[in-house]
Design an enzyme around this catalytic site. Structure first.
Site, short mmCIF file in Angstrom:
data_model
loop_
_atom_site.label_atom_id
_atom_site.label_comp_id
_atom_site.label_asym_id
_atom_site.label_seq_id
_atom_site.Cartn_x
_atom_site.Cartn_y
_atom_site.Cartn_z
N SER A 112 -1.20 5.18 -4.57
CA SER A 112 -1.81 4.37 -3.52
C SER A 112 -2.53 3.13 -4.03
CB SER A 112 -2.81 5.22 -2.73
OG SER A 112 -3.84 5.72 -3.57
N HIS A 138 2.75 7.40 1.00
CA HIS A 138 3.07 5.98 0.98
C HIS A 138 4.56 5.71 0.78
CE1 HIS A 138 -1.10 4.54 1.02
NE2 HIS A 138 -1.36 5.61 0.29
N LYS A 158 0.69 6.57 8.45
CA LYS A 158 0.96 5.31 7.76
C LYS A 158 2.21 4.68 8.37
CE LYS A 158 -1.67 6.36 3.60
NZ LYS A 158 -2.38 7.55 4.10
#
Length: 389
Positions: free
Chosen positions: A178, A206, A237
């Site tokens: 990240s 991610h 996300k």
């Protein structure tokens, strides 16, 4: 008590590490209103722009209309709606696994898997730069945790070789890290796991929606989706909703349902979040151009900043780390960008190692070329003013 807090807060402030909340009065679009002013936003995990997409809003509203605003209980009491199980089936299909189980956040998913699967006598091998939720899961388990140097496969192999005992071994790593946006060396991890009879867990927070065919994540990016035992992901996300999940085998799902405390005792995800997530996953699979535009934007911004002389961590994901060094300097750079109408936060220790404070730039598919060029221009201007380039 308050005197102690004041002293400790003063030390944090002197180190340039004070954290403060900022007030947004708009959603995470490419341009936002924060603290009453307009800013170009280059700090959001809303990678594909789905968190503000009208289709997800519509589905969320429909979920509220049918089921209400809250689940009303944990999944094992009164909170297990048909749409929870539909979402799990759709995640499993998306990730190409036998099954999936939904948690109320990605953090709870990581904590739940590690703390329930790993027992006394077992050993966890954890990358040094893994997310805090992985670290906390390791601490909550009764297993021995061995930390290997970040993405260092020589160090991981040495520690696997030196580890003795009959307990289960688990290698756990972020798929995309990240802070630097680099990708875990998964092919070598799989090779070592087979050699030393270890299982593999990936946190794909991610990577989901970003890497691989149709955004299926890190394992698919490397063509290794059959080799991973637990893939943890987030719905908050690229998918644009809220919550977390674990995609795994059917028997492992049933084990987590019966043993993961962060699943058993947590109120279920709200109907609006569930329905928004289902729509987000559908869009990701049916509109690959969003992901392609995201990666194109990231490549463009990364190359332009490198050409300008900035120290940029190598990578291809939408997380771009512009290394500054000192905490105070990073904060000053971020403040100057805010004066120019751009919000990019400074990331400082303990989130990153001392001396590696940086601007963490995140790109969205919805950023225009004009916005990318504008932020490049302003970063170059400030970098020259501060003597960084």
């Amino acid at each position: 008590m308050n005197d102690r807090f004041r002293r400790e807060l003063q030390v944090i402030e002197e180190q340039g590490l004070t954290r403060k909340l900022r007030l947004f009065s708009t959603g995470n679009e490419s341009e936002v209103v924060m603290n009453g002013k307009k800013f170009l936003l280059f700090s959001s995990n809303n990678y594909l722009g789905l968190a503000t997409d009208s289709r997800l809003k519509k589905k969320a509203t429909e979920g509220i209309s049918k089921y209400g605003t809250g689940a009303g209980g944990s999944r094992l009491t009164t909170g297990n709606f048909d749409i929870h199980e539909q979402l799990e089936s759709e995640i499993a299909d998306f990730k190409k696994t036998e099954a999936a189980i939904v948690f109320s956040s990605g953090y709870l998913a990581n904590v739940g898997v590690i703390s329930s699967v790993m027992k006394a006598g077992d050993t966890i091998f954890s990358d040094a730069w893994n997310h805090a939720s992985i670290i906390d899961g390791c601490r909550l388990s009764k297993a021995k945790t061995i930390v290997y140097e970040h993405a260092d496969m020589v160090d991981l192999e040495r520690k696997l070789r030196q580890s003795h005992g009959d307990g289960m071994k688990l290698i756990v790593t972020d798929g995309v890290f990240s802070m630097d946006g680099d990708i875990a060396p998964l092919p070598k991890i799989v090779e070592l796991a087979k050699e030393y009879k270890a299982y593999i867990m990936i946190d794909d927070a991610h990577a989901t929606g970003v890497l691989g065919n149709d955004g299926r994540g890190t394992a698919d990016y490397f063509g290794l989706k059959e080799e991973i035992d637990f893939t943890v992901g987030t719905l908050s996300k690229a998918i644009g909703a809220e919550g977390g999940f674990v995609s795994t085998s059917s028997i492992a799902k049933n084990y987590l349902l019966n043993n993961a405390r962060s699943f058993i005792f947590q109120t279920a995800l709200s109907p609006s979040a569930i329905e928004a997530a289902r729509e987000g996953i559908s869009i990701i699979q049916n509109e690959p151009e969003r992901r392609k535009q995201l990666l194109k934007n990231a490549q463009y911004l990364r190359l332009k900043l490198e050409e300008s002389g900035f120290v940029i961590k190598e990578g291809e994901t939408p997380i771009i780390s512009l290394i500054i060094g000192g905490s105070h300097e990073a904060m000053q750079f971020s403040a100057k960008l805010m004066d120019e109408g751009v919000f990019i936060p400074a990331i400082r220790p303990p989130t990153v190692p001392k001396g590696s404070s940086r601007l963490r730039i995140t790109v969205m598919a919805t950023h225009t070329i004009e916005q990318l060029d504008m932020v490049i221009s302003k970063i170059k201007k400030i970098g020259k003013e501060m003597g960084i380039v």
